[in-house]
Motif scaffolding. Structure first.
Motif, PDB file in Angstrom:
ATOM      1  N   PRO A   1      -1.483 -11.034 -12.568  1.00  0.00           N
ATOM      2  CA  PRO A   1      -1.017 -11.668 -11.321  1.00  0.00           C
ATOM      3  C   PRO A   1       0.382 -11.202 -10.910  1.00  0.00           C
ATOM      4  N   SER A   2       1.141 -10.617 -11.853  1.00  0.00           N
ATOM      5  CA  SER A   2       2.504 -10.227 -11.501  1.00  0.00           C
ATOM      6  C   SER A   2       2.585  -8.772 -11.058  1.00  0.00           C
ATOM      7  N   ARG A   3       1.434  -8.108 -11.038  1.00  0.00           N
ATOM      8  CA  ARG A   3       1.468  -6.683 -10.714  1.00  0.00           C
ATOM      9  C   ARG A   3       0.615  -6.390  -9.490  1.00  0.00           C
ATOM     10  N   MET A   4       1.220  -5.845  -8.479  1.00  0.00           N
ATOM     11  CA  MET A   4       0.515  -5.512  -7.249  1.00  0.00           C
ATOM     12  C   MET A   4       0.799  -4.047  -6.924  1.00  0.00           C
ATOM     13  N   MET A   5      -0.150  -3.415  -6.276  1.00  0.00           N
ATOM     14  CA  MET A   5       0.072  -2.052  -5.788  1.00  0.00           C
ATOM     15  C   MET A   5       0.003  -2.146  -4.273  1.00  0.00           C
ATOM     16  N   ILE A   6       1.129  -1.986  -3.610  1.00  0.00           N
ATOM     17  CA  ILE A   6       1.086  -2.078  -2.152  1.00  0.00           C
ATOM     18  C   ILE A   6       1.024  -0.680  -1.560  1.00  0.00           C
ATOM     19  N   SER A   7       0.206  -0.535  -0.526  1.00  0.00           N
ATOM     20  CA  SER A   7      -0.020   0.811  -0.013  1.00  0.00           C
ATOM     21  C   SER A   7      -0.335   0.813   1.469  1.00  0.00           C
ATOM     22  N   VAL A   8      -0.069   1.936   2.099  1.00  0.00           N
ATOM     23  CA  VAL A   8      -0.513   2.186   3.470  1.00  0.00           C
ATOM     24  C   VAL A   8      -1.039   3.607   3.498  1.00  0.00           C
TER      25      VAL A   8
ATOM     26  N   PRO B   1      -1.628  12.592  14.725  1.00  0.00           N
ATOM     27  CA  PRO B   1      -1.877  11.710  15.882  1.00  0.00           C
ATOM     28  C   PRO B   1      -3.393  11.536  16.040  1.00  0.00           C
ATOM     29  N   VAL B   2      -3.805  10.334  16.498  1.00  0.00           N
ATOM     30  CA  VAL B   2      -5.239  10.025  16.555  1.00  0.00           C
ATOM     31  C   VAL B   2      -5.956  10.953  17.529  1.00  0.00           C
ATOM     32  N   ASP B   3      -5.278  11.360  18.628  1.00  0.00           N
ATOM     33  CA  ASP B   3      -5.976  12.203  19.606  1.00  0.00           C
ATOM     34  C   ASP B   3      -6.162  13.635  19.106  1.00  0.00           C
ATOM     35  N   ASP B   4      -5.363  14.058  18.141  1.00  0.00           N
ATOM     36  CA  ASP B   4      -5.545  15.394  17.563  1.00  0.00           C
ATOM     37  C   ASP B   4      -5.006  15.350  16.129  1.00  0.00           C
ATOM     38  N   PRO B   5      -5.782  14.780  15.210  1.00  0.00           N
ATOM     39  CA  PRO B   5      -5.233  14.503  13.870  1.00  0.00           C
ATOM     40  C   PRO B   5      -4.695  15.751  13.184  1.00  0.00           C
ATOM     41  N   GLN B   6      -3.477  15.637  12.638  1.00  0.00           N
ATOM     42  CA  GLN B   6      -2.874  16.765  11.925  1.00  0.00           C
ATOM     43  C   GLN B   6      -2.519  16.421  10.494  1.00  0.00           C
ATOM     44  N   PHE B   7      -2.124  15.170  10.261  1.00  0.00           N
ATOM     45  CA  PHE B   7      -1.664  14.809   8.919  1.00  0.00           C
ATOM     46  C   PHE B   7      -2.278  13.510   8.419  1.00  0.00           C
ATOM     47  N   VAL B   8      -2.452  13.468   7.115  1.00  0.00           N
ATOM     48  CA  VAL B   8      -2.825  12.237   6.423  1.00  0.00           C
ATOM     49  C   VAL B   8      -1.613  11.842   5.583  1.00  0.00           C
ATOM     50  N   VAL B   9      -1.221  10.583   5.672  1.00  0.00           N
ATOM     51  CA  VAL B   9      -0.089  10.111   4.877  1.00  0.00           C
ATOM     52  C   VAL B   9      -0.547   8.917   4.062  1.00  0.00           C
ATOM     53  N   LEU B  10      -0.266   8.943   2.775  1.00  0.00           N
ATOM     54  CA  LEU B  10      -0.586   7.812   1.908  1.00  0.00           C
ATOM     55  C   LEU B  10       0.677   7.475   1.139  1.00  0.00           C
ATOM     56  N   THR B  11       1.110   6.229   1.228  1.00  0.00           N
ATOM     57  CA  THR B  11       2.295   5.864   0.455  1.00  0.00           C
ATOM     58  C   THR B  11       1.998   4.577  -0.294  1.00  0.00           C
ATOM     59  N   LEU B  12       2.378   4.527  -1.554  1.00  0.00           N
ATOM     60  CA  LEU B  12       2.099   3.322  -2.340  1.00  0.00           C
ATOM     61  C   LEU B  12       3.189   3.064  -3.362  1.00  0.00           C
ATOM     62  N   PHE B  13       3.376   1.780  -3.655  1.00  0.00           N
ATOM     63  CA  PHE B  13       4.432   1.377  -4.585  1.00  0.00           C
ATOM     64  C   PHE B  13       3.838   0.437  -5.623  1.00  0.00           C
ATOM     65  N   ASP B  14       4.167   0.687  -6.856  1.00  0.00           N
ATOM     66  CA  ASP B  14       3.633  -0.094  -7.967  1.00  0.00           C
ATOM     67  C   ASP B  14       4.582  -1.240  -8.282  1.00  0.00           C
ATOM     68  N   SER B  15       4.047  -2.457  -8.246  1.00  0.00           N
ATOM     69  CA  SER B  15       4.770  -3.662  -8.652  1.00  0.00           C
ATOM     70  C   SER B  15       6.118  -3.835  -7.965  1.00  0.00           C
ATOM     71  N   PRO B  16       6.126  -3.890  -6.647  1.00  0.00           N
ATOM     72  CA  PRO B  16       7.403  -4.134  -5.973  1.00  0.00           C
ATOM     73  C   PRO B  16       7.868  -5.567  -6.238  1.00  0.00           C
ATOM     74  N   GLN B  17       9.158  -5.790  -6.288  1.00  0.00           N
ATOM     75  CA  GLN B  17       9.679  -7.122  -6.578  1.00  0.00           C
ATOM     76  C   GLN B  17      10.247  -7.805  -5.339  1.00  0.00           C
ATOM     77  N   THR B  18      10.829  -7.020  -4.418  1.00  0.00           N
ATOM     78  CA  THR B  18      11.489  -7.675  -3.282  1.00  0.00           C
ATOM     79  C   THR B  18      10.492  -8.068  -2.190  1.00  0.00           C
ATOM     80  N   VAL B  19       9.537  -7.216  -1.872  1.00  0.00           N
ATOM     81  CA  VAL B  19       8.473  -7.558  -0.926  1.00  0.00           C
ATOM     82  C   VAL B  19       7.166  -7.281  -1.640  1.00  0.00           C
ATOM     83  N   ARG B  20       6.331  -8.320  -1.786  1.00  0.00           N
ATOM     84  CA  ARG B  20       5.177  -8.099  -2.649  1.00  0.00           C
ATOM     85  C   ARG B  20       3.866  -7.990  -1.895  1.00  0.00           C
TER      86      ARG B  20
END
Lengths: 197, 594
Positions: free
Chosen positions: B523-530, B535-554
């Motif tokens: 329960p104390s461990r979260m993986m937050i990600s986006v 751009p949606v009209d002509d996709p060029q890039f995929v971006v994935l960012t994730l943080f393991d067990s953040p403490q300040t914003v969970r």
């Protein structure tokens, strides 16, 4: 003795057969032409030729070994120069690493440029680029670089060389240019002396 | 009688001369055979030993460069300083040909001044070695001398010092892409591309043999060279500038969120990686300074249960199967129950009148379960395999995990539902980015690529093939999914998310992390990600960012500013123009009677 007798028996008729013809075929030998004495010039030519060949071979071999030394020296020099080149290339690679560029830019007081503006053909408006980053933290904080580079700590941080028009902190004038030049190697001093490796 | 005697004497003499001549000839032949054939090997070896020299020509291990040619790893010449302890002595001008007398201590002080060691340490090492073996002829005093240090030591002219070439690996950009490039051990590659591309990078040493004169000069014509073959150059698809900036942002957000680690993957629509940023990242120049866990790349080696960012693939599969249209209208309670299973949304809410698009945008577990009631899980898993889950990516990174996809027929009722939103399956960040790539690329999945090419020392270029595109979902399904995800950026309730003028599609996720022993979720461990596409009209890039067990914003909101900044950075770096088409207007809610 019997053998001798046999030989004698066989041998006897032969002189008897040959004897009548001996007188008819006697003839005087043709006179031998007196040999001409060897001419001096031939000897000289031969000796000079021989000497020439020896001298030429000697010269050739001297030239070859002379070149061998020269080659060896040049190879040594080339190795030394390659070392210098590698040292400098290595330094450049570290100095042009993103970390060094970022830190140097920050020290110069540089900021990230404005994003590009785009012209729209449909109307007269310009379309702006993106907004600002949410993260506004310098590249170097109290704990050092966020993206460390062990090689940078080995290279002394080059003092920023003031250039004309540069904004300097109060009380500081654009000196140091002369000091800086002292760090630069004098032309030619980087060329190492050729050495046999 | 006299004539006869004369003749026979002549014959005897002739015989004698002939016999003598033959005897002499026979002796020479025997001797020749003896030298040339019988003892040839031994004599040759002896001769070679007297004047022949054999030197190793070191081949240079190839460099690793980024897409623009920036050097990330290269080999440089370094020297080891070895001494012969038993001959370490004071030098006298008459004997050793030095200008002035030089005591052993002074020599060590000079060496120490060059190498930066303590002269007393050096002396102690020599004494210790002599203590061990008074006849010792070899002791390594210092290693890693640069060319300048090498020349300085050589110019000291110490007869008991021998400098040995020992090429080393340096990483001029430090920890920029250190997670990908990897590093070398004493003799072999230990991690990353250094290890996986060993075949391309490795050099073959050559030899040079020659006869030398008294002063060491090669005798002309005696040189036989077997040239060394330098290693090839490996070019990555990585852009070192973007990699650096992404790494810096990832590190800054990781420290702001007080997370255990942060990972950002940026991929082009053709499957090539632009950056794989991680915090913390190993500095390959000094791998031992990093924690053991930071020495590889978590993006490849740490599979986890991805959570809600996985809903994108369930949604795309259902749209593609024709089971769901984004505008389908549903009434969504916050809890969904099925025989033997019960799933809840992250927050309690009253029954919502969401469209299918609204279910995805609001990340409703209950709504997704409801939408997937008619979907055969075997079909769903076919889509997941199509997106590349359950198997290593084409990169084949050292230590890469393949993630886990269980057999769809054996799922328990609960997992049957949770697989829709990324629980009960595991995937690596690279697999997730690669799956988003299929959505960005009009439904066609291309193998992920990190290595662009290998250029051998003779100039032959071997390019990593782009691979055959695999159609996973139809172009229309991919587009519809992206249009729905666009609303996540604009309507999910975070004003730090959108960038004005740019159409960005993204999905957030807050994944639960299982205990390492597998006894349920921590329960104390979260993986937050986006994870997103733009751009949606002509996709060029995929971006994935994730943080393991953040403490300040969970909650996933913590990763949103980081995602925003990554997209922002790419727009600035590649000068991507604003979108020219309007955002999609797919409804998220509906009202009865319309």
């Amino acid at each position: 003795m019997s053998t001798a007798a046999v030989i004698d028996l066989r041998a006897l008729p032969t002189p008897a057969e040959q004897q009548p013809e001996r007188g008819r075929h006697l003839r005087a030998l043709p006179a031998i032409a007196p040999r001409r004495a060897p001419r001096l010039v031939h000897g000289i030519v031969g000796l000079v030729g021989l000497a020439g060949i020896i001298v030429a071979q000697l010269g050739l071999s001297v030239a070859i070994s002379e070149s061998a030394y020269r080659l060896s020296a040049l190879q040594g020099e080339s190795t030394a120069l390659a070392r210098t080149e590698q040292t400098l290339a290595e330094e450049i690679a570290v100095l042009s690493s993103p970390q060094h560029v970022a830190v140097a830019a920050a020290e110069l007081g540089m900021l990230a440029g404005q994003p590009s503006q785009f012209l729209t053909l449909a109307d007269t408006a310009t379309a702006g680029g993106p907004d600002a980053l949410h993260m506004q933290v310098p590249a170097v904080d109290a704990f050092g670089m966020h993206v460390p580079n062990a090689l940078l700590s080995e290279i002394p941080q080059a003092a920023v060389r003031p250039h004309p028009g540069m904004l300097l902190p109060a009380g500081q004038t654009a000196t140091g240019t002369a000091d800086r030049s002292a760090d630069q190697p004098t032309p030619g001093s980087l060329l190492p002396t050729p050495a046999g490796e | 009688m006299g004539l006869k005697r004369n003749r026979s004497r002549n014959r005897v003499r002739t015989m004698l001369v002939a016999v003598l001549t033959f005897a002499l000839l026979a002796t020479f032949v025997v001797r020749l055979a003896d030298i040339q054939l019988v003892r040839a090997e031994a004599l040759n070896a002896e001769a070679d030993g007297r004047r022949g020299v054999s030197q190793t020509i070191f081949g240079t291990r190839g460099p690793i460069v980024d897409a623009a040619g920036t050097v990330l790893a290269e080999s440089v010449d370094r020297w080891d300083l070895t001494v012969s302890p038993q001959y370490t002595r004071d030098l006298v001008p008459e004997v050793d040909g030095v200008a002035t007398a030089l005591t052993g201590g002074e020599a060590l002080e000079r060496i120490a001044a060059i190498t930066g060691d303590d002269p007393l340490d050096l002396e102690a090492m020599i004494l210790a070695e002599l203590e061990r073996d008074p006849d010792s002829d070899y002791l390594l005093l210092a290693s890693g001398l640069t060319a300048a240090q090498y020349e300085a030591v050589r110019d000291l002219g110490l007869p008991y010092v021998y400098l040995r070439l020992n090429p080393q690996r340096v990483y001029p950009a430090g920890s920029v892409a250190g997670n990908l490039v990897g590093f070398m051990g004493q003799s072999e590659a230990l991690a990353g591309v250094e290890r996986s591309e060993e075949d391309c990078l490795a050099a073959e040493d050559g030899t040079r043999t020659f006869d030398r004169g008294a002063d060491g000069t090669p005798i002309p014509g005696s040189m036989v060279t077997d040239p060394a073959v330098d290693g090839g150059s490996v070019q990555l698809t990585i852009d070192a500038d973007v990699q650096f900036q992404a790494q810096q942002l990832t590190a800054q957000y990781t420290s702001q969120l007080q997370a255990r680690s942060g990972t950002t993957v940026i991929m082009r629509t053709d499957g090539t990686l632009v950056a794989v940023a991680e915090s913390s990242t190993v500095d390959p120049n000094d791998p031992t300074a990093s924690d053991q866990r930071d020495r590889g790349s978590r993006a490849f080696t740490a599979a986890y249960e991805p959570g809600s960012i996985f809903k994108t693939f369930s949604f795309a599969a259902m749209v593609d199967l024709g089971l769901v249209d984004p505008s389908d209208e549903l009434s969504v309670p916050w809890v969904y129950t099925a025989p033997g299973a019960r799933v809840r949304d992250a927050k309690s809410h009253e029954v919502m009148q969401w469209t299918a698009a609204g279910v995805l945008v609001n990340s409703s577990n209950s709504g997704m379960s409801r939408l997937a009631e008619d979907m055969d899980r075997a079909d769903y898993y076919d889509y997941l395999y199509g997106f590349g889950f359950g198997e290593q990516t084409a990169i084949g990174f050292a230590g890469e995990q393949s993630g886990v996809l269980h057999d769809p027929a054996s799922l328990d009722p609960q997992t049957n539902l949770t697989v829709l939103f990324g629980q009960g399956i595991s995937a690596t960040p690279i697999q997730l980015a690669s799956a988003y790539q299929a959505i960005a690329n009009g439904g066609e999945h291309l193998p992920a690529r990190l290595i662009a090419s290998c250029t051998a020392s003779d100039g032959t270029v071997t390019t990593t093939p782009a691979g055959d595109p695999q159609r996973v979902v139809s172009e229309s399904s991919a587009r519809q999914t992206l249009e729905v995800l666009e609303h996540v950026v604009t309507d999910y309730g975070y004003d730090t998310f959108p960038i004005e003028g740019y159409r960005i599609a993204a999905k957030t996720g807050t994944a639960q992390m299982a205990y390492e022993d597998g006894s349920g979720y921590d329960p104390s461990r979260m993986m937050i990600s986006v994870s997103g596409v733009f751009p949606v009209d002509d996709p060029q890039f995929v971006v994935l960012t994730l943080f393991d067990s953040p403490q300040t914003v969970r909650t996933s909101g913590g990763a949103i500013p980081a995602f925003h900044d990554m997209v922002n950075l790419l727009i600035r770096h590649y000068d991507i123009p604003p979108s020219t088409t309007p955002a999609s207007d797919v409804p998220l809610e509906w009202t009865a009677g319309e």
